[in-house]
Design an enzyme around this catalytic site. Structure first.
Site, mmCIF file in Angstrom:
data_model
loop_
_atom_site.group_PDB
_atom_site.id
_atom_site.type_symbol
_atom_site.label_atom_id
_atom_site.label_comp_id
_atom_site.label_asym_id
_atom_site.label_seq_id
_atom_site.Cartn_x
_atom_site.Cartn_y
_atom_site.Cartn_z
ATOM 1 N N GLU A 1 -8.730 14.200 15.074
ATOM 2 C CA GLU A 1 -8.224 14.496 13.729
ATOM 3 C C GLU A 1 -8.957 15.723 13.177
ATOM 4 O O GLU A 1 -9.743 16.354 13.900
ATOM 5 C CB GLU A 1 -8.405 13.293 12.784
ATOM 6 C CG GLU A 1 -7.431 12.158 13.061
ATOM 7 C CD GLU A 1 -7.232 11.194 11.901
ATOM 8 O OE1 GLU A 1 -7.793 11.432 10.812
ATOM 9 O OE2 GLU A 1 -6.505 10.197 12.077
ATOM 10 N N HIS B 1 0.808 -1.217 0.000
ATOM 11 C CA HIS B 1 0.000 0.000 0.000
ATOM 12 C C HIS B 1 0.840 1.265 0.000
ATOM 13 O O HIS B 1 0.393 2.319 0.434
ATOM 14 C CB HIS B 1 -1.000 -0.025 1.159
ATOM 15 C CG HIS B 1 -2.245 -0.780 0.781
ATOM 16 N ND1 HIS B 1 -2.189 -2.023 0.221
ATOM 17 C CD2 HIS B 1 -3.553 -0.463 0.853
ATOM 18 C CE1 HIS B 1 -3.415 -2.443 -0.029
ATOM 19 N NE2 HIS B 1 -4.270 -1.516 0.342
ATOM 20 N N ASP C 1 -5.261 5.118 10.004
ATOM 21 C CA ASP C 1 -6.688 5.292 9.696
ATOM 22 C C ASP C 1 -7.263 4.055 9.011
ATOM 23 O O ASP C 1 -8.475 3.872 8.967
ATOM 24 C CB ASP C 1 -6.887 6.497 8.769
ATOM 25 C CG ASP C 1 -6.587 7.794 9.481
ATOM 26 O OD1 ASP C 1 -6.531 7.786 10.723
ATOM 27 O OD2 ASP C 1 -6.407 8.809 8.800
#
Ligand code: FAD
Length: 547
Positions: A282, A109, A171
């Site tokens: 956040e 990723h 996340d």
């Protein structure tokens, strides 16, 4: 010579030339083939429990960024740590004249080919299932030993069986332990617990010489610190010991909106500095996102329904503060009181308070829910030209004025996150590169590009916006550092590391002196580093510092 004989002569000549050319080309092709096939055949002599694949390796030339595609010569699917150690040792023993490199691939990723190895070996870490996840619940604080290729989502599910959980997250949880620990692992819990690299007790690492080394703050501390945030440059993480804490069952998940950046950041900084605060903090920037509050209604409930439906962004840039508080159903009353009290200290636009209640797993795995929807629409495997920056607190307003007020005309290409973290929660011994201030902001431009577009949602346009942002940071001398950094030259890497470059390079020479590991970052080039080594006349058997 008659016309016919000239013709025959030319034709014979032509035939001869063509046959010769074909023979020559075949010879070259065979030689080239031998050259490339030599390396895989030498790999087949390594006695591994898993296996090598030499074909159908296209998956290893792909990543989430979908912009870089380097095909490896071979992929190792390891079953044991010794498979990895033997393979790296084999490459180490081939010496500097071999161009073979090795990249560990977690879940692939990365954004810019960081886990790829052009004509090298990719190690598919997800096949490493050993050690089996092992929980330590006895005296002292709980922890779990996991394979370096384990995905965080699996660690979450297994830990919850013991009522436990890791403390610090990303996340998105379908990422590998080795992949995030090689960077930092930052999310809304980092203000309190530090990043994931601050929540690891011990690592087992295969160095660039194929040695298997256990390291921690007490044992082989230099390697331990180096590997954390070390971009895979010093070793392959084969096992990690992750700190745990008791898990809550439920989460109150809250969003509120600001139109003034100063008020927004003042509240964020107030919350990350308070003792009694939320568990996750956040923020999201919304430029030209008319109707965004209405979109939230599918998952969140507005506290003031009517006022919320009357709210209009009117082209303003808005800032959404995203908060979460963990709780168990038996303390819901206290939690509601606590949340009310915490919210009463904040100066958001009252009509924009949205809240929902989800399970702990639903909250942490929230991006995967979005992933499934995007996968269904074929929108997950598109180019992702992401840009992640760490901006010092004292410069965040100057940054916001120019970037959110001028460079970005909308945020329709993907979310833009902005939230502060406390540097005191980071060890200054690791390889992670941070701005020079006690508080800094993570600003993440998480764009996705339409592969068919040459317009505002196309790759070229988004890359040019990223460049404008980076150029501005450079010109305004904001002291910004890239997170998940990507550079094309060693000079740029040197500037990125600044004063830490010497340490970074020293560690490379100590643990991976031939520059075999993680070539996708393009920091060190095999052969070049060896020259530096030879110049310094450091005997290679003295270079690995193992306590
Ligand atoms: P890979 O892409 O496979 O590898 C990344 C790098 O680590 C490569 O250099 C590779 O060689 C090296 N590596 C992999 N495994 C090992 C190992 N075992 N030992 C040594 N080196 C190894 N990051 C955050 O910090 N916070 C976030 O909230 C966050 N959210 C994300 C959301 C999404 C949807 C995506 C795609 C990424 C997100 N990231 C986030 C970034 C992510 O942490 C990095 O891209 C990470 O590298 C991906 O992990 P991976 O397992 O796929 O690693």
């Amino acid at each position: 010579m008659s016309f016919l004989s000239v013709n025959i002569f030319l034709h014979t000549n032509l035939l001869f030339t063509r046959s010769f050319m074909i023979m020559l080309l075949s010879f070259i092709a065979i030689q080239l083939n031998l050259c490339f096939s030599n390396i895989p055949s030498s790999l087949t002599t390594i006695n591994v429990n898993g296996h090598f694949s030499f074909t159908n390796n296209e998956f290893a030339a792909k990543d989430y960024g979908n912009q870089y595609h380097f095909l490896p010569l071979a992929v190792l699917h390891p079953k044991s740590v010794s498979d990895i150690a033997k393979t790296v040792r084999h490459v180490w023993e081939l010496g500097p004249s071999s161009e073979l490199t090795v990249a560990a691939r977690g879940h692939g990723h990365s954004i810019q080919g960081q886990a790829q190895a052009h004509h090298g070996i990719v190690i598919n870490m997800e096949s490493l299932k050993s050690p089996k996840m092992h929980f330590h619940l006895g005296d002292g604080l709980p922890f779990v030993d996991v394979s370096g290729g384990e995905l965080w989502i699996n660690i979450l599910h297994e830990s919850l069986k013991y009522g436990l959980t890791p403390k610090s997250w990303t996340d998105y949880l379908h990422l590998s332990v080795g992949g995030t620990l090689s960077n930092a692992g930052i999310s809304g819990q980092a203000f309190r617990h530090g990043p994931q690299i601050s929540n690891v007790h011990q690592l087992e690492v295969v160095t660039g010489k194929g040695e298997v080394v256990t390291c921690s703050e007490q044992q082989n501390a230099d390697l331990f610190s180096g590997v954390l945030g070390g971009l895979g440059q010093y070793g392959i993480i084969t096992r990690a010991r992750i700190s745990l804490e008791p898990a809550s069952q439920m989460v109150k998940w809250i969003r509120v909106v600001y139109s003034d950046f100063s008020t927004f950041t003042r509240d964020q900084e107030h919350l990350i500095s308070s003792e009694n605060t939320f568990d996750y903090i956040e923020g999201i920037v919304l430029v030209n996102r008319t109707g965004v509050l209405n979109n939230w209604r599918s998952s969140f409930n507005p506290k003031y329904d009517e006022q919320a439906s009357r709210f209009r962004s009117e082209g303003r840039t808005l800032f959404c503060l995203e908060l979460a508080k963990y709780f168990n159903p038996d303390n819901i009353v206290e939690i509601n009181e606590e949340i009310e009290s915490l919210l009463s200290e904040l100066k958001y636009i009252p009509s924009t308070l949205f809240m929902t209640e989800v399970t702990y797993v639903e909250f942490l795995d929230r991006v995967h829910t979005a992933e499934i929807k995007l996968q269904e629409k074929g929108l997950w495997d598109v180019p992702h030209p992401w840009l992640n920056l760490l901006v010092p607190r004292s410069k965040i307003h100057k940054f916001a004025d120019e970037v959110f007020g001028n460079i970005l005309v909308d945020t329709s290409n993907g979310p833009v996150l902005v939230y502060p973290v406390n540097k005191s929660k980071w060890s200054n011994m690791t390889s992670a590169v941070l701005p020079e201030e006690d508080i800094f902001y993570l600003v993440a431009f998480l764009s996705q590009a339409n592969p068919l577009s040459t317009g505002k949602d196309g790759l070229e346009h988004i890359l040019s916006l990223n460049k404008r942002i980076l150029d501005f940071c450079e010109e305004a001398q904001l002291g910004v550092k890239q997170y998940l950094a990507h550079y094309a030259t060693q000079d740029e890497w040197r500037a990125h590391f600044g004063q830490r470059w010497e340490t970074f390079q020293r560690r490379k020479m100590a643990y991976d002196p031939l520059a075999i590991l993680a070539p996708g970052h393009r920091i060190f080039q095999k052969g070049v580093i060896t020259t530096i080594l030879e110049r310094r006349k450091r005997p290679s058997n003295q270079s690995v510092v193992v306590d």
